[in-house]
Enzyme design. Sequence first.
Site, mmCIF file in Angstrom:
data_model
loop_
_atom_site.group_PDB
_atom_site.id
_atom_site.type_symbol
_atom_site.label_atom_id
_atom_site.label_comp_id
_atom_site.label_asym_id
_atom_site.label_seq_id
_atom_site.Cartn_x
_atom_site.Cartn_y
_atom_site.Cartn_z
ATOM 1 N N HIS A 68 0.854 -1.198 0.000
ATOM 2 C CA HIS A 68 0.000 0.000 0.000
ATOM 3 C C HIS A 68 0.885 1.242 0.000
ATOM 4 O O HIS A 68 1.604 1.502 0.962
ATOM 5 C CB HIS A 68 -0.911 0.000 1.224
ATOM 6 N N ASP A 70 0.939 5.171 -0.128
ATOM 7 C CA ASP A 70 0.236 6.457 -0.014
ATOM 8 C C ASP A 70 0.946 7.502 -0.865
ATOM 9 O O ASP A 70 2.133 7.763 -0.637
ATOM 10 C CB ASP A 70 0.238 6.938 1.440
ATOM 11 N N ASP A 79 -7.666 1.461 2.551
ATOM 12 C CA ASP A 79 -7.278 2.492 3.528
ATOM 13 C C ASP A 79 -8.172 3.720 3.621
ATOM 14 O O ASP A 79 -8.025 4.489 4.554
ATOM 15 C CB ASP A 79 -5.827 2.923 3.256
ATOM 16 N N ASP A 115 1.846 -1.029 4.467
ATOM 17 C CA ASP A 115 2.320 0.220 3.868
ATOM 18 C C ASP A 115 3.763 0.085 3.375
ATOM 19 O O ASP A 115 4.661 -0.299 4.142
ATOM 20 C CB ASP A 115 2.256 1.350 4.894
ATOM 21 N N HIS A 144 -6.533 9.600 -0.009
ATOM 22 C CA HIS A 144 -7.172 9.544 1.308
ATOM 23 C C HIS A 144 -6.337 10.105 2.455
ATOM 24 O O HIS A 144 -6.771 10.049 3.607
ATOM 25 C CB HIS A 144 -7.609 8.100 1.618
#
Length: 1022
Positions: free
Chosen positions: A45, A47, A159, A296, A440
């Site tokens: 994941h 971000d 998420d 993450d 997000h």
Amino acid sequence: MLEVYNILPFDNPDGGVWKQGFDITYDEHEWDNEPLQVFVVPHSHNDPGWLKTFDDYFRDQTQHILNNMVIKLQEDKRRKFMWSEISYFSKWWDGIDSQKKDAVKRLIEDGQFEIVTGGWVMPDEASAHYFALIDQLIEGHQWLEKALGVKPKSGWAVDPFGHSPTMAYLLKCSGFSSMLIQRVHYSIKKYLAMQESLEFFWRQNWDSGFNTDILCHMMPFYSYDIPHTCGPDPKICCQFDFKRLPGGRVSCPWRVPPEAIHSGNIQHRAWMILDQYRKKSKLFRTKVLLAPLGDDFRYSESSEWDQQYQNYQKLFDYLNSHPEYHVKAQFGTLSDYFEALRKASNLDGKNSDPVFPVLSGDFFTYADRDHHYWSGYFTSRPFYKRLDRTLESYLRTAEILYSLALAQSKKTGKTKAFPSAEHFILLTEARRNLALFQHHDAITGTSKDWVVVDYGTRLFHSLINLKKIITDSAHILILKDQEMYSYNPSTPFLTMDDAQSSQDSLPHKTVIQLSSQPRSSKDKRSLGRIELLCQKYYGLKSGNLSHTSGYLLIYNPTEQDRSSVVSVYVNTPRVKVLSPSGRPVVVQLSAVWDGTAKISYDAYQASCLNSIVSVPHISFLAHIPPLGFGVYQLLEGQGSETVLADYNLYHNDKTKASKPFRIFNVKEIKNALDEIMLENTYMKIWFSGNSGLIEPYVFSDPPIIRVTHGRIFSEVTTFFHHLTHTVRLYKVHGLEGQSPEITNIVDIRGEYNHEIAMRISSDIESHNRFYTDLNGYQIQPRQTMNKLPLQANFYPMATMAYVQDGKIRLTLHSAQSLGVSSLKSGQLEVIMDRRLMQDDNRGLGQGVQDNKITANLFRLLLEKRNGVDMEEEKLSVSYPSLLSHITSSFINHPMILMVTYTDSGVPSLLNTFSPLMAPMPCDMHIVNLRTIQLNADPGPSDEAALIVHRKGFDCRFANTDLGLLCSTTQGKLRMHRLFNKFHVESLTPTSLTLMHSPPDARNMSEISMSPMEINTYRIHLR
């Protein structure tokens, strides 16, 4: 979901190893006849900004993950991996060689590597508007199609902090058949797990059939990390996260480390993880199990690939070679899992009984544990939530005008003159910057301070570039004689009437200079002296002097005829305004105030001349065709239609108004308890003379109140410690006059753990029921519940919220996303800003202390309801009225004003430019007219994506005498009669994001849409 909320006690008993759940047991022989299929799905994941900026994350982690992926997947055909964020993937792709690109394409073809969702980001689903959600999906899908020829089919959202059915609908419209979600209230997860309903068909609450159904998998446990994905016991699952082997940088909080798999421990370890898989599978209805394997920014080091893949492969080989375990375990992608699930449940077979339940509604407000409800982010960093909405409106306008200007340049042989290629690059960058902000941790306001600045800077740069695209596109469209068109970037033909000096400052109006340039040497000497005075007393240089201008171009970004009040700053009180037909229009001349009681004489970027004469602003009612321009002329000179505003200043002895007021009549009144009244033909509003508020509060230390009475608008402005609160009532006929406009300038920068809210109270008998919109797309009924804590009763509001009873509906329209609640009957309470001095222990490592001076904009609409059946109030669906829809459109898509920028005469302009034959129906909205990129290079093609939304509306409101300048046509549009100046060469249907075309797609002359539908068409204009 409202029914589920009514059933649940929202208690939180200790569930044992699965703290928020229950003890899971099974019979060992359950799989004797049908073995358990386990798909372990490795993922990382990433971000696009959170604790680091997008670029820093890419440099430090993401590029290494993707580089390792290419090497490590090729080492063993059984290995799988998946990816979702195209913002990162495209940046990586642009930097790798052709050999590596070919390897990636082979891995995709072989099913080892899968792109899931394929949006530019994994967007927030609470604060994001559906325009931006669609746009970031298109940006990702179009990039994938052109670079890789890939079409994602499964959604992956692990998420976002709560989930919206709008996203489910958009994925369905894009051709997706399945999706996965994770962050849902732990009590709801437990309830659905007990019903074996964690996999369901998610249906829109407005869908009376099953056309919107999409198969959705909800992950059952606390998190998407490895300790919470193999089964119910995180202490055991953590032992199968092989990055946490002893000696590494991360360990298991339960203090039992993983063990590398070898012949001496494999039997025991295989049995341990199989036990977890079996227990997890008991929460679902089939013998197919999904076990994600990631977290993450995982897999950034080559060693982790080896640790995870080699140890798991040993476990799989052992389990699969022992038939007595009745299991088949393997690496898989999300689509591998959903294909097996569909096969096991015979979903694609005919006449099969439905295996999965149907669920409607949303998953807000999210709590991950105890009373920790994630509702603060609905408001956090509201300055940027407002900037986001502004940029969306500018991007949509730029897209539409650019597409029209491109067609115009081809039609008139000006393709070489019009800067189509360079503007398409700017347009693409703006699309991507807006898309990145839908992430997000971006629009939510949940990133580190410097990451917020990075997002803000990107938005700000794109705002400047979009204004350039808009003015340059308007230039070619508004000229009477196309031969006069030439493009000179150093001397733009048009400029916007507002400016913003930095990424974190509020926009301000520039001053239109109406007086002539001095001609004689005496005049020039006088001007020179004035400039010296400017520099000495005001710090202004000649560059601040506004340009001479006589024409004001007003653009209407809505699809219907529009009458709206526009305001501009001018350098002289002697001003006349002529309409596009040459007739004088009524003008209200108002003061520009500097603070509470002083009239500004150098408002914003006014020339220094304005320090000597007052800088007024003028307001008038402009009537503009749909998606078109009207050209108004501004002249210096006294006009009988110009009416000055009058002012009343209510203050105590401490505050004295600064004199002189020059031309304006200002009456000073010591704080009185007499009521203040504003009225127009539709309503009267009474304010307290003590508080300046509509409710009669009495303050011991009353605020300063400034009341404006004018011909075009009147307003009451109240100056509180943290807030400047203005209620404006337009005194014009039509839609503009039917709802007061509320502006709040909020400043809580000096406060400590502070939230500031606006509460609207009424005698409407709404009890515990209220309504909020989801993503500006649909309405979700809400209930205020005493069994939930205060913070749980707040919900996201992207564009509107309302309370109602059998007679009245009161709607608060918003031009920015914020958190809203209704804590008492008849009330709406909206949180406008919040300041948090400490961290909330969710990984950010800081509070929210970078508050800005923030402008929040609202409208308040009161409507009578007709023929209401109170039983229908209990339904899970509700719609705004037509008037409400168009009010929302007005506030979110304000008129865009441009002025001529040339001092050497202006070529002949059209009086009006209208690209449409007639106004669109009231319930039809052009979401976008988005030029599609060429396949070969980053330039524009001849095609555009025309995205149309037919809005659902409540018919039980009066729709006559409302000033709506449109009608409805039962969802039918004749496309060959839509455009005025352009011919529709072709129009073919496609999926929402242009990935799929129906097999029978053909050129259409008419489209027909059902309420709530969003459809995309490929259109070729010439």
